[in-house]
Motif scaffolding. Structure first.
Motif, short mmCIF file in Angstrom:
data_model
loop_
_atom_site.label_atom_id
_atom_site.label_comp_id
_atom_site.label_asym_id
_atom_site.label_seq_id
_atom_site.Cartn_x
_atom_site.Cartn_y
_atom_site.Cartn_z
N PHE A 100 -90.90 -44.84 -7.93
CA PHE A 100 -89.53 -44.85 -8.47
C PHE A 100 -88.49 -44.64 -7.38
O PHE A 100 -87.31 -44.48 -7.67
CB PHE A 100 -89.39 -43.76 -9.55
N GLY A 101 -88.89 -44.65 -6.12
CA GLY A 101 -87.96 -44.36 -5.04
C GLY A 101 -86.84 -45.36 -4.89
O GLY A 101 -85.72 -44.99 -4.51
N ILE A 102 -87.11 -46.62 -5.20
CA ILE A 102 -86.06 -47.63 -5.07
C ILE A 102 -85.10 -47.55 -6.24
O ILE A 102 -83.87 -47.58 -6.07
CB ILE A 102 -86.68 -49.03 -4.93
N GLN A 103 -85.61 -47.38 -7.44
CA GLN A 103 -84.71 -47.36 -8.61
C GLN A 103 -83.86 -46.10 -8.65
O GLN A 103 -82.82 -46.07 -9.30
CB GLN A 103 -85.50 -47.52 -9.90
N THR A 104 -84.28 -45.05 -7.96
CA THR A 104 -83.50 -43.81 -7.93
C THR A 104 -82.74 -43.61 -6.62
O THR A 104 -82.10 -42.57 -6.43
CB THR A 104 -84.41 -42.59 -8.15
N ALA A 105 -82.80 -44.59 -5.71
CA ALA A 105 -82.26 -44.41 -4.37
C ALA A 105 -80.80 -43.96 -4.33
O ALA A 105 -80.46 -43.04 -3.56
CB ALA A 105 -82.44 -45.69 -3.56
N PRO A 106 -79.89 -44.55 -5.09
CA PRO A 106 -78.49 -44.13 -4.98
C PRO A 106 -78.26 -42.66 -5.30
O PRO A 106 -77.63 -41.93 -4.51
CB PRO A 106 -77.77 -45.05 -5.97
N ALA A 107 -78.77 -42.19 -6.44
CA ALA A 107 -78.56 -40.78 -6.81
C ALA A 107 -79.37 -39.85 -5.92
O ALA A 107 -78.91 -38.77 -5.56
CB ALA A 107 -78.91 -40.56 -8.28
N ALA A 108 -80.59 -40.26 -5.56
CA ALA A 108 -81.43 -39.41 -4.71
C ALA A 108 -80.78 -39.19 -3.35
O ALA A 108 -80.73 -38.07 -2.84
CB ALA A 108 -82.81 -40.04 -4.55
N ALA A 109 -80.28 -40.26 -2.75
CA ALA A 109 -79.65 -40.13 -1.42
C ALA A 109 -78.38 -39.30 -1.49
O ALA A 109 -78.11 -38.48 -0.60
CB ALA A 109 -79.36 -41.52 -0.86
N ARG A 110 -77.58 -39.50 -2.53
CA ARG A 110 -76.36 -38.71 -2.67
C ARG A 110 -76.71 -37.22 -2.84
O ARG A 110 -76.12 -36.35 -2.20
CB ARG A 110 -75.57 -39.21 -3.89
N LEU A 111 -77.69 -36.95 -3.72
CA LEU A 111 -78.11 -35.58 -3.94
C LEU A 111 -78.70 -34.97 -2.67
O LEU A 111 -78.37 -33.84 -2.30
CB LEU A 111 -79.14 -35.53 -5.07
N GLY A 112 -79.57 -35.75 -1.99
CA GLY A 112 -80.19 -35.24 -0.78
C GLY A 112 -79.16 -34.88 0.28
O GLY A 112 -79.26 -33.83 0.93
N ALA A 113 -78.16 -35.74 0.45
CA ALA A 113 -77.12 -35.47 1.44
C ALA A 113 -76.30 -34.25 1.06
O ALA A 113 -75.94 -33.43 1.93
CB ALA A 113 -76.22 -36.69 1.60
N GLN A 114 -76.01 -34.09 -0.21
CA GLN A 114 -75.25 -32.91 -0.65
C GLN A 114 -76.03 -31.63 -0.39
O GLN A 114 -75.46 -30.61 0.04
CB GLN A 114 -74.91 -33.05 -2.14
N ILE A 115 -77.34 -31.67 -0.61
CA ILE A 115 -78.17 -30.49 -0.35
C ILE A 115 -78.17 -30.18 1.15
O ILE A 115 -77.98 -29.04 1.57
CB ILE A 115 -79.61 -30.74 -0.83
N MET A 116 -78.37 -31.21 1.96
CA MET A 116 -78.51 -31.01 3.41
C MET A 116 -77.21 -30.61 4.08
O MET A 116 -77.20 -29.91 5.09
CB MET A 116 -79.07 -32.29 4.04
N LEU A 117 -76.09 -31.06 3.51
CA LEU A 117 -74.78 -30.76 4.09
C LEU A 117 -74.09 -29.57 3.44
O LEU A 117 -73.03 -29.14 3.89
CB LEU A 117 -73.88 -31.99 3.98
N GLY A 118 -74.67 -29.07 2.35
CA GLY A 118 -74.05 -27.97 1.63
C GLY A 118 -72.82 -28.39 0.85
O GLY A 118 -71.89 -27.59 0.68
N LEU A 119 -72.79 -29.64 0.37
CA LEU A 119 -71.65 -30.15 -0.37
C LEU A 119 -71.83 -29.94 -1.87
O LEU A 119 -72.96 -29.83 -2.37
CB LEU A 119 -71.47 -31.65 -0.10
N LYS A 120 -70.74 -29.93 -2.60
CA LYS A 120 -70.79 -29.81 -4.05
C LYS A 120 -71.20 -31.13 -4.69
O LYS A 120 -71.04 -32.20 -4.10
CB LYS A 120 -69.41 -29.39 -4.59
N ALA A 121 -71.72 -31.03 -5.89
CA ALA A 121 -72.08 -32.23 -6.65
C ALA A 121 -70.84 -33.05 -6.96
O ALA A 121 -69.72 -32.52 -7.05
CB ALA A 121 -72.80 -31.84 -7.93
N ASP A 122 -71.03 -34.36 -7.11
CA ASP A 122 -69.94 -35.24 -7.54
C ASP A 122 -70.30 -35.86 -8.88
O ASP A 122 -71.26 -35.41 -9.54
CB ASP A 122 -69.66 -36.30 -6.46
N ALA A 123 -69.58 -36.88 -9.30
CA ALA A 123 -69.80 -37.48 -10.61
C ALA A 123 -71.21 -38.05 -10.73
O ALA A 123 -71.82 -38.01 -11.81
CB ALA A 123 -68.77 -38.58 -10.86
#
Length: 374
Positions: free
Chosen positions: A327-350
């Protein structure tokens, strides 16, 4: 220690590595190390990917649904629909499947034999039960991958191919990453997006292997008579024994296999192709005229079959972005956004507001250690 020190070095430039690099690059200096001659050689380049709401189970749905909106809005999806099929004796399994997705936001509908026949011709008479998922769509995998590669290049990411990692050391908060060809890269953080090689990379970094196991999946392209209709939905056995879909008059067929494998350049086995054909002939009355092409790829799963995103709790500066199965391709957009937020310490977005990041944290595999040392 000399040379450019990146904020993040990412191992792997498949869909996982390219997408997380593109998201991180808006906020940090990033390099990507790809072992092969070009990005996407392994799982990404061999995917028969579809965006399918139920794929991966209820625990993956929070990543799938927002990714679907992103993919649809940007033209990466082509509508198809999916049909889970079963025999009369599978009714309890079908009932349990329907119940498992209640309240998840997934849109599915129970059909009988008449609804099945209207969508999939030539099914044998004992296949009488079906679950219809209208939103399922094919993904332009190459287009999505190129989207992220273009985005990371525009952000100034250093993408190095033929950069197979040979050794990893960390000194004074900096990773020194040595490649087989002698090149060396420096980074404050190391992101493990190595797919089937994720546990190998973790071991090299001194981290605990999480049990992310590669599984081989085989697909064969068949010429059938009569020709497969272009509007044929993705058709899946409710018991996981097969799936097939049409492609320009041909059928792509898989035995839905998950054969344990070492990390490697996966190749199809004749036995797996034969198994797929045997199952297909027990399901449909299509006549197989030829097996025109066959291929295989590796899909890598964590023990609980959920992805792993975030910092390793025991090794500073080591971050996971792995275990994304099929499921890595079908979830790529949200997974990458979430992963970057975790790694950078950013808040969640929409896109990520409704995702519980803790469900995918590597800390879940260290609960015993944390309890003993806490």
């Amino acid at each position: 220690m000399t040379g450019t020190v990146h904020d993040f070095a990412i191992v792997g430039a498949g869909m996982a590595g390219a997408s997380i690099a593109a998201e991180l690059a808006a906020h940090a200096r990033v390099c990507v190390l790809e072992a092969e001659d070009a990005p996407g050689y392994h799982s990404t380049g061999r995917s028969a990917a579809f965006w399918e709401e139920c794929y991966g189970g209820p625990g993956v749905v929070p990543l799938t649904l927002p990714s679907g909106r992103f993919l649809r809005e940007r033209g990466f999806l082509n509508g198809r629909g999916a049909l889970y099929v079963g025999r009369g004796e599978d009714r309890a399994t079908m009932d349990a499947f329907m119940r498992s997705f209640e309240g998840t936001g997934v849109t599915i509908e129970r059909l009988g034999r008449e609804g099945l026949e209207a969508r999939v011709p030539h099914m044998r008479a004992d296949w009488v039960d079906a679950i219809w998922e209208p939103a399922c769509a094919d993904i332009d995998v190459a287009g999505l991958h190129q989207h992220y590669l273009k985005k990371l290049r525009a952000a100034g990411v250093d993408l190095a191919c033929r950069a197979r990692v040979a050794n990893l050391t960390r000194e004074d908060g900096i990773w020194r990453i040595g490649c087989e060809d002698g090149r060396e890269f420096l980074a404050a953080n190391l992101v493990n997006a190595a797919g089937a090689w994720a546990d190998t990379v973790a071991h090299m970094a001194g981290a605990q292997r999480l049990g992310i196991d590669p599984k081989r999946r085989t697909v064969a392209q068949l010429r059938v008579s009569p020709a497969a209709p272009d509007d044929l939905p993705l058709t899946l056995d409710i018991n996981g024994g097969f799936y097939f879909k049409s492609d320009n008059g041909r059928l792509w067929l898989s035995p839905h296999d998950e054969v344990p494998s070492e990390p490697c350049d996966a190749a199809p086995e004749e036995m797996d192709v034969a198994l797929a054909i045997d199952r297909f002939e027990k399901v449909t009355e299509w006549r197989i005229e030829a097996v025109e092409h066959r291929w295989a790829g590796l899909r890598s799963f964590a023990p609980d079959r959920l992805p792993v995103y975030g910092p390793d709790p025991l090794v500073p500066g080591f971050l996971w972005f792995a275990g994304q199965g099929g499921f890595g391709i079908q979830t790529a957009p949200a997974a990458a956004r979430l992963g970057a937020q975790i790694m950078l310490g950013l808040k969640a977005d929409a896109m990520t507001a409704d995702i519980d990041a803790s469900a995918y944290s590597p800390e879940r595999f260290h609960a015993g250690e944390n309890a003993r040392t806490g």
